[in-house]
Design an enzyme around this catalytic site. Structure first.
Site, PDB file in Angstrom:
ATOM      1  N   SER A 124       0.839  -1.197   0.000  1.00 12.30           N
ATOM      2  CA  SER A 124       0.000   0.000   0.000  1.00 12.30           C
ATOM      3  C   SER A 124       0.874   1.246   0.000  1.00 12.30           C
ATOM      4  O   SER A 124       1.979   1.247   0.556  1.00 12.30           O
ATOM      5  CB  SER A 124      -0.845  -0.025   1.286  1.00 12.30           C
ATOM      6  N   TYR A 148      -1.253  -0.986  10.836  1.00 10.52           N
ATOM      7  CA  TYR A 148      -1.600  -1.609   9.554  1.00 10.52           C
ATOM      8  C   TYR A 148      -0.495  -1.361   8.528  1.00 10.52           C
ATOM      9  O   TYR A 148      -0.009  -2.289   7.868  1.00 10.52           O
ATOM     10  CB  TYR A 148      -2.950  -1.058   9.040  1.00 10.52           C
ATOM     11  N   LYS A 152       2.397  -3.915   6.432  1.00 15.15           N
ATOM     12  CA  LYS A 152       2.736  -3.945   4.992  1.00 15.15           C
ATOM     13  C   LYS A 152       4.238  -3.806   4.813  1.00 15.15           C
ATOM     14  O   LYS A 152       4.863  -4.507   4.023  1.00 15.15           O
ATOM     15  CB  LYS A 152       2.001  -2.821   4.248  1.00 15.15           C
TER      16      LYS A 152
HETATM   17  P1  NAD Z   1     -10.776  -7.255   1.564  1.00 17.03           P
HETATM   18  O1  NAD Z   1     -10.897  -7.301   3.031  1.00 17.03           O
HETATM   19  O2  NAD Z   1     -11.981  -7.004   0.752  1.00 17.03           O
HETATM   20  O3  NAD Z   1     -10.094  -8.600   1.043  1.00 17.03           O
HETATM   21  C1  NAD Z   1      -9.210  -9.363   1.832  1.00 17.03           C
HETATM   22  C2  NAD Z   1      -9.658 -10.823   1.717  1.00 17.03           C
HETATM   23  O4  NAD Z   1      -8.788 -11.628   2.476  1.00 17.03           O
HETATM   24  C3  NAD Z   1     -11.063 -11.025   2.246  1.00 17.03           C
HETATM   25  O5  NAD Z   1     -11.785 -11.832   1.342  1.00 17.03           O
HETATM   26  C4  NAD Z   1     -10.840 -11.759   3.566  1.00 17.03           C
HETATM   27  O6  NAD Z   1     -11.925 -12.585   3.897  1.00 17.03           O
HETATM   28  C5  NAD Z   1      -9.571 -12.537   3.263  1.00 17.03           C
HETATM   29  N1  NAD Z   1      -8.759 -12.865   4.432  1.00 17.03           N
HETATM   30  C6  NAD Z   1      -8.369 -12.030   5.427  1.00 17.03           C
HETATM   31  N2  NAD Z   1      -7.622 -12.714   6.311  1.00 17.03           N
HETATM   32  C7  NAD Z   1      -7.534 -13.985   5.862  1.00 17.03           C
HETATM   33  C8  NAD Z   1      -6.882 -15.155   6.336  1.00 17.03           C
HETATM   34  N3  NAD Z   1      -6.168 -15.165   7.462  1.00 17.03           N
HETATM   35  N4  NAD Z   1      -6.997 -16.291   5.612  1.00 17.03           N
HETATM   36  C9  NAD Z   1      -7.712 -16.306   4.465  1.00 17.03           C
HETATM   37  N5  NAD Z   1      -8.350 -15.230   3.970  1.00 17.03           N
HETATM   38  C10 NAD Z   1      -8.256 -14.085   4.662  1.00 17.03           C
HETATM   39  O7  NAD Z   1      -9.642  -6.180   1.232  1.00 17.03           O
HETATM   40  P2  NAD Z   1      -9.223  -5.576  -0.168  1.00 17.03           P
HETATM   41  O8  NAD Z   1      -9.619  -4.156  -0.175  1.00 17.03           O
HETATM   42  O9  NAD Z   1      -9.642  -6.470  -1.273  1.00 17.03           O
HETATM   43  O10 NAD Z   1      -7.652  -5.614  -0.001  1.00 17.03           O
HETATM   44  C11 NAD Z   1      -6.877  -6.707  -0.454  1.00 17.03           C
HETATM   45  C12 NAD Z   1      -5.437  -6.504  -0.040  1.00 17.03           C
HETATM   46  O11 NAD Z   1      -4.974  -5.245  -0.562  1.00 17.03           O
HETATM   47  C13 NAD Z   1      -5.237  -6.412   1.467  1.00 17.03           C
HETATM   48  O12 NAD Z   1      -4.017  -7.045   1.786  1.00 17.03           O
HETATM   49  C14 NAD Z   1      -5.146  -4.927   1.737  1.00 17.03           C
HETATM   50  O13 NAD Z   1      -4.385  -4.633   2.879  1.00 17.03           O
HETATM   51  C15 NAD Z   1      -4.449  -4.450   0.479  1.00 17.03           C
HETATM   52  N6  NAD Z   1      -4.718  -3.035   0.188  1.00 17.03           N
HETATM   53  C16 NAD Z   1      -6.018  -2.604   0.117  1.00 17.03           C
HETATM   54  C17 NAD Z   1      -6.295  -1.267  -0.130  1.00 17.03           C
HETATM   55  C18 NAD Z   1      -7.718  -0.782  -0.186  1.00 17.03           C
HETATM   56  O14 NAD Z   1      -7.938   0.409  -0.077  1.00 17.03           O
HETATM   57  N7  NAD Z   1      -8.712  -1.628  -0.386  1.00 17.03           N
HETATM   58  C19 NAD Z   1      -5.242  -0.367  -0.307  1.00 17.03           C
HETATM   59  C20 NAD Z   1      -3.927  -0.832  -0.241  1.00 17.03           C
HETATM   60  C21 NAD Z   1      -3.680  -2.187   0.008  1.00 17.03           C
HETATM   61  C1  UD1 Z   2      -7.180   5.097   4.097  1.00 18.00           C
HETATM   62  C2  UD1 Z   2      -6.166   4.623   5.119  1.00 18.00           C
HETATM   63  C3  UD1 Z   2      -4.954   4.071   4.371  1.00 18.00           C
HETATM   64  C4  UD1 Z   2      -5.386   2.967   3.413  1.00 18.00           C
HETATM   65  C5  UD1 Z   2      -6.431   3.532   2.455  1.00 18.00           C
HETATM   66  C6  UD1 Z   2      -6.977   2.475   1.547  1.00 18.00           C
HETATM   67  C7  UD1 Z   2      -6.566   6.028   7.094  1.00 18.00           C
HETATM   68  C8  UD1 Z   2      -6.008   7.115   7.964  1.00 18.00           C
HETATM   69  N1  UD1 Z   2      -5.818   5.722   5.999  1.00 18.00           N
HETATM   70  O1  UD1 Z   2      -6.532   6.063   3.330  1.00 18.00           O
HETATM   71  O2  UD1 Z   2      -4.003   3.577   5.276  1.00 18.00           O
HETATM   72  O3  UD1 Z   2      -4.277   2.502   2.671  1.00 18.00           O
HETATM   73  O4  UD1 Z   2      -7.527   4.041   3.228  1.00 18.00           O
HETATM   74  O5  UD1 Z   2      -7.733   3.059   0.535  1.00 18.00           O
HETATM   75  O6  UD1 Z   2      -7.589   5.438   7.372  1.00 18.00           O
HETATM   76  N2  UD1 Z   2     -12.720  11.325   4.039  1.00 18.00           N
HETATM   77  C9  UD1 Z   2     -13.754  12.160   4.468  1.00 18.00           C
HETATM   78  N3  UD1 Z   2     -14.853  11.571   5.016  1.00 18.00           N
HETATM   79  C10 UD1 Z   2     -14.992  10.216   5.157  1.00 18.00           C
HETATM   80  C11 UD1 Z   2     -13.933   9.377   4.710  1.00 18.00           C
HETATM   81  C12 UD1 Z   2     -12.819   9.977   4.175  1.00 18.00           C
HETATM   82  O7  UD1 Z   2     -13.667  13.371   4.347  1.00 18.00           O
HETATM   83  O8  UD1 Z   2     -16.019   9.747   5.680  1.00 18.00           O
HETATM   84  C13 UD1 Z   2     -11.536  11.938   3.406  1.00 18.00           C
HETATM   85  C14 UD1 Z   2     -10.236  11.645   4.132  1.00 18.00           C
HETATM   86  O9  UD1 Z   2      -9.983  12.635   5.099  1.00 18.00           O
HETATM   87  C15 UD1 Z   2      -9.231  11.663   2.960  1.00 18.00           C
HETATM   88  C16 UD1 Z   2     -10.058  11.164   1.767  1.00 18.00           C
HETATM   89  O10 UD1 Z   2     -11.414  11.366   2.116  1.00 18.00           O
HETATM   90  O11 UD1 Z   2      -8.825  12.995   2.687  1.00 18.00           O
HETATM   91  C17 UD1 Z   2      -9.830   9.688   1.466  1.00 18.00           C
HETATM   92  O12 UD1 Z   2     -10.045   8.948   2.662  1.00 18.00           O
HETATM   93  P1  UD1 Z   2     -10.089   7.336   2.646  1.00 18.00           P
HETATM   94  O13 UD1 Z   2     -10.979   6.871   1.574  1.00 18.00           O
HETATM   95  O14 UD1 Z   2     -10.386   6.890   4.042  1.00 18.00           O
HETATM   96  O15 UD1 Z   2      -8.620   6.924   2.229  1.00 18.00           O
HETATM   97  P2  UD1 Z   2      -7.219   7.374   2.873  1.00 18.00           P
HETATM   98  O16 UD1 Z   2      -7.379   8.238   4.044  1.00 18.00           O
HETATM   99  O17 UD1 Z   2      -6.372   7.867   1.761  1.00 18.00           O
END
Ligand code: NAD
Ligand code: UD1
Length: 336
Positions: A124, A148, A152
């Site tokens: 991330s 978190y 990563k």
């Molecule tokens: P998500 O929670 O929708 O998907 C994660 C999946 O992993 C889920 O299906 C969950 O059930 C499964 N899981 C969790 N722990 C497990 C375990 N111990 N064994 C088997 N399955 C397990 O999340 P996502 O948004 O799809 O994110 C996927 C990956 O990308 C994550 O590692 C997350 O940290 C990373 N990531 C997500 C974002 C975001 O904003 N969504 C941003 C940066 C990185």
């Molecule tokens: C958040 C996580 C980041 C993670 C990312 C995944 C935090 C502090 N950071 O990032 O670690 O990798 O999600 O996508 O949680 N906002 C509002 N109102 C809301 C929600 C968000 O104003 O109800 C604003 C936030 O202040 C920010 C922007 O929207 O400026 C995006 O927020 P969000 O979607 O939560 O993502 P990140 O903060 O970038």
């Protein structure tokens, strides 16, 4: 390629399956559904008209995981499984260190046991922390500011050390910016448990009437309109980035790190406006205090992925809001 996908039922995983299956990869999904629904996998099958293996399994269960590896014999792993809520990680850091880090170690051990030497890991942009300069490129110093983000960072380091034990081991670390939107079918999308933490799902639930109004966390940042700026990337673009990464294994050795973002920063007000246009709904909002731990602005330098993976993000914020609205309005209660 035979690819084992951990967390394949989740938000990014399910969209990535669509990309991989459309390229005729053979898939095996391992997921314990702690934050997802197996319904997403059925919908992926229906949308792609392709079948794949599916195991209801925690990746921390080493013996069972090894059995799955031995039977499927994957050539590569894409590792999505893990916990991802920043606030929860601050309240219960040990849960995050245990689930995310032990989970990754258990996975790497299972890979070693069956000689699977290629992994793509979901990292991330949060690993960068306070910007020293913008946009963040892959060489930007790493200083994650919450547990978190540190999981990563630590997993990236563990994977780097793992690759050093064998010249044929390869790892691609993908640093995602803000994944948003949904498959344009409206059949799969983001389905957060409880009240969403992130901006797009929150707005979508306001638009559909599940939530009354959006709280905008601060309008006094030093940005063009005072609200936070992020690099929002359509989840289908992100999914294609994984298919491109898997293809890149033949051209690399050791570890490669790629930012996956659009290179454009968008403000909260701009997202709200785009969502209003896409949905035709009003999005009532209140200005609330800044959220603890939020950075004012960051976005990606994604040239490395553009040049080496031959990948770039194509969808705009308008496409993102359209697809997010399509998913949310078609599935008001998510997969429930
Ligand atoms: P998500 O929670 O929708 O998907 C994660 C999946 O992993 C889920 O299906 C969950 O059930 C499964 N899981 C969790 N722990 C497990 C375990 N111990 N064994 C088997 N399955 C397990 O999340 P996502 O948004 O799809 O994110 C996927 C990956 O990308 C994550 O590692 C997350 O940290 C990373 N990531 C997500 C974002 C975001 O904003 N969504 C941003 C940066 C990185
Ligand atoms: C958040 C996580 C980041 C993670 C990312 C995944 C935090 C502090 N950071 O990032 O670690 O990798 O999600 O996508 O949680 N906002 C509002 N109102 C809301 C929600 C968000 O104003 O109800 C604003 C936030 O202040 C920010 C922007 O929207 O400026 C995006 O927020 P969000 O979607 O939560 O993502 P990140 O903060 O970038």
């Amino acid at each position: 390629m035979r690819i084992l996908v951990t967390g394949g039922a989740g938000y990014i995983g399910s969209h990535t399956l669509i990309s991989l299956l459309s390229k005729e990869h053979e898939i095996c999904v391992v997921d314990n559904y702690v934050n997802s629904s197996p319904i997403a996998l059925d919908r992926v099958r229906r949308l792609t008209n392709h079948d794949f293996e599916q195991h209801d399994l925690d990746i921390g269960n080493g013996p069972e995981l090894s059995n799955v590896f031995t039977k499927f014999q994957p050539e590569a792993v894409i590792h999505f499984a893990g916990l991802k809520a920043v606030g929860e990680s601050e309240r219960d850091p040990l849960l995050y260190y245990h689930e995310n880090i032990s989970g990754a170690i258990s996975l790497l051990k299972a890979m070693d046991a069956c000689n699977c030497r290629q992994i793509v890991f979901s990292s991330s942009a949060t690993v960068y922390g306070e910007p020293c300069y913008l946009p963040y490129d892959e060489k930007h110093p790493l200083a994650p500011i919450n547990p978190y983000g540190r999981t990563k960072y630590f997993i990236e380091e563990i994977i780097k050390d793992w690759t050093k034990t064998d010249n044929n081991k390869k790892a691609i670390l993908l640093r995602y910016f803000n994944p948003v939107g949904a498959d344009n079918s409206g059949e799969i999308g983001e389905d957060p448990d409880g009240i969403p933490n992130n901006l797009l799902p929150f707005i979508a639930q306001v638009a559909v009437g599940r939530l009354e109004h959006l709280n905008i966390f601060g309008d006094d940042y030093d940005t063009r309109d005072g609200t936070g700026i992020r690099d929002y990337i359509h989840v289908s673009d992100l999914a294609d980035g994984h298919a491109a990464a898997v293809n890149y294994f033949t051209k690399m050795s050791g570890v490669e790190i790629f930012n996956l973002g659009t290179g454009n920063g968008i403000s909260v007000f701009e997202v709200v406006e785009a969502f209003k246009q896409a949905s035709g709904k009003d999005i009532p909002f209140h200005i609330a205090p800044r959220r603890n731990g939020d950075l004012p602005a960051y976005w990606a330098e994604s040239k490395k992925a553009n040049n080496l993976l031959g990948w770039s993000a194509n969808y705009t914020i308008d496409d993102i809001c359209r697809d997010s609205w399509h998913w949310q309005s078609k599935n008001q209660e998510g997969y429930k």
